[in-house]
Design a protein around this motif. Structure first.
Motif, PDB file in Angstrom:
ATOM      1  N   ARG A 208     119.684  19.458  94.211  1.00 57.79           N
ATOM      2  CA  ARG A 208     118.297  19.946  94.152  1.00 57.79           C
ATOM      3  C   ARG A 208     118.101  21.152  95.063  1.00 57.79           C
ATOM      4  N   ALA A 211     119.547  24.159  93.302  1.00 56.31           N
ATOM      5  CA  ALA A 211     118.655  24.658  92.258  1.00 56.31           C
ATOM      6  C   ALA A 211     117.504  25.458  92.846  1.00 56.31           C
ATOM      7  N   TRP A 228     114.969  24.752  84.820  1.00 56.59           N
ATOM      8  CA  TRP A 228     115.216  23.506  85.560  1.00 56.59           C
ATOM      9  C   TRP A 228     114.260  22.420  85.084  1.00 56.59           C
ATOM     10  N   ARG A 229     113.001  22.744  85.027  1.00 61.83           N
ATOM     11  CA  ARG A 229     111.984  21.766  84.641  1.00 61.83           C
ATOM     12  C   ARG A 229     112.150  21.319  83.188  1.00 61.83           C
ATOM     13  N   ALA A 232     116.908  20.378  82.625  1.00 57.69           N
ATOM     14  CA  ALA A 232     117.847  19.663  83.492  1.00 57.69           C
ATOM     15  C   ALA A 232     117.976  18.192  83.125  1.00 57.69           C
ATOM     16  N   PRO A 242     120.306  19.982  86.989  1.00 62.48           N
ATOM     17  CA  PRO A 242     119.426  20.913  87.701  1.00 62.48           C
ATOM     18  C   PRO A 242     120.125  22.195  88.137  1.00 62.48           C
TER      19      PRO A 242
END
Length: 312
Positions: A208, A211, A228-229, A232, A242
């Protein structure tokens, strides 16, 4: 120099060592650990999760325990503590070697020598090179750079900030075990289960952070966050998803899709579907983004270590 800065100075020195020296040609500590873990596996292997869990405990626990003992022995010497942190950081991170391998493959592709690129690809990832054309090789390299930025650099720094030298060593040990036995082959589906799950857990914070930093350091922060949103969670790996999605958005390219491991074809979701296809020049862009992410991660890890020790 206060004690709460020992990790920051040591980790910075270790990253500089990696930058200028790369990995040692012979006697790499990670390779030594791998050989020891292989010897333990030959004794313990059974087609059973419990024996695989014992293998993970013996190998990763033994490595972290040895690191804790070494840390205790140098605790009263600030210079020795910084030196130990620096040497350990240099041993466990692999950003420079990652970049060199990626650039070597990119150079072969730029010269039109796809066969040389295929020969070098196994140094970077486990995909079947003969199943890939030039564009497929370039995509595989970018994806590997993204994932290994988390595994080989950021994740180690995160656990070093939280656990010092034992954290650095323990994370790298688990990551190495996952590479050795964590894949879903018939032999390791059960035996490697514990190593794979432990790697997922320890890799979670570093992935995380990677990312986030890819979004901050890339050319398209909004694109990285959007990919990413959106994408992922569709990746089969909870940590690679991610990282690869954020790199895809930051670079403006599409990642994912069909790939082949050991003759087994996997159809993975496309990440950042609005991006363009990966080109050879994107390999260099990915390597530079990886380097920036690593430097930012060092700053975050140093800050976390200072805050943690200051509040202790």
């Amino acid at each position: 120099m206060s004690a709460d800065r020992d990790f920051a100075y040591g980790a910075a020195a270790g990253l500089l060592g990696d930058l200028f020296l790369g990995d040692p040609r012979r006697g790499h500590p990670v390779a030594v650990f791998g050989r020891a873990a292989g010897a333990v596996e030959r004794v313990l292997w059974r087609d059973h999760r419990g024996w695989g869990a014992l293998h993970a405990v013996v190998c990763a626990g033994g490595a972290a325990g040895a690191a804790a003992l070494a840390s205790a022995l140098v605790r009263d010497s600030r210079a020795a503590s910084v030196a130990l942190t620096a040497a350990t950081t240099w041993a466990v991170v692999g950003g420079t070697s990652l970049g060199r391998e990626a650039r070597a493959i990119g150079g072969a592709l730029a010269a039109g020598d796809v066969e040389v690129a295929r020969e070098r690809l196994p140094h970077l990832c486990g995909r079947d090179p003969q199943a890939l054309d030039a564009d497929g090789i370039a995509r595989a390299v970018v994806e590997s750079v993204a994932e290994n930025t988390s595994d080989a650099v950021v994740g180690a720094l995160v656990w070093g900030a939280l656990g010092g030298v034992p954290g650095l060593v323990g994370f790298r040990a688990v990551n190495t075990l996952d590479a050795m036995v964590g894949h879903k082959s018939p032999k390791y589906r059960r035996y490697g289960w514990a190593s794979a799950r432990l790697d997922d857990v320890l890799g979670w914070p570093g992935a995380r952070l990677t990312a986030v930093l890819a979004a901050a350091a890339g050319d398209a922060p909004r694109g990285a966050l959007r990919a990413w949103r959106a994408d992922a969670g569709r990746h089969p790996s909870p940590n690679a998803g991610p990282v690869e999605a954020a790199f895809a958005g930051a670079l403006g390219v599409r990642l994912g899709g069909s790939l082949s491991y050991g003759g087994r074809v996997e159809h993975r979701p496309v990440l950042n579907g609005d991006g363009r296809g990966v080109e050879v020049a994107d390999i260099e862009r990915a390597v530079k983004l990886s380097r920036r992410v690593g430097l930012l991660a060092l700053g975050v890890a140093a800050a976390v270590s200072t805050i943690r020790k200051g509040g202790a």
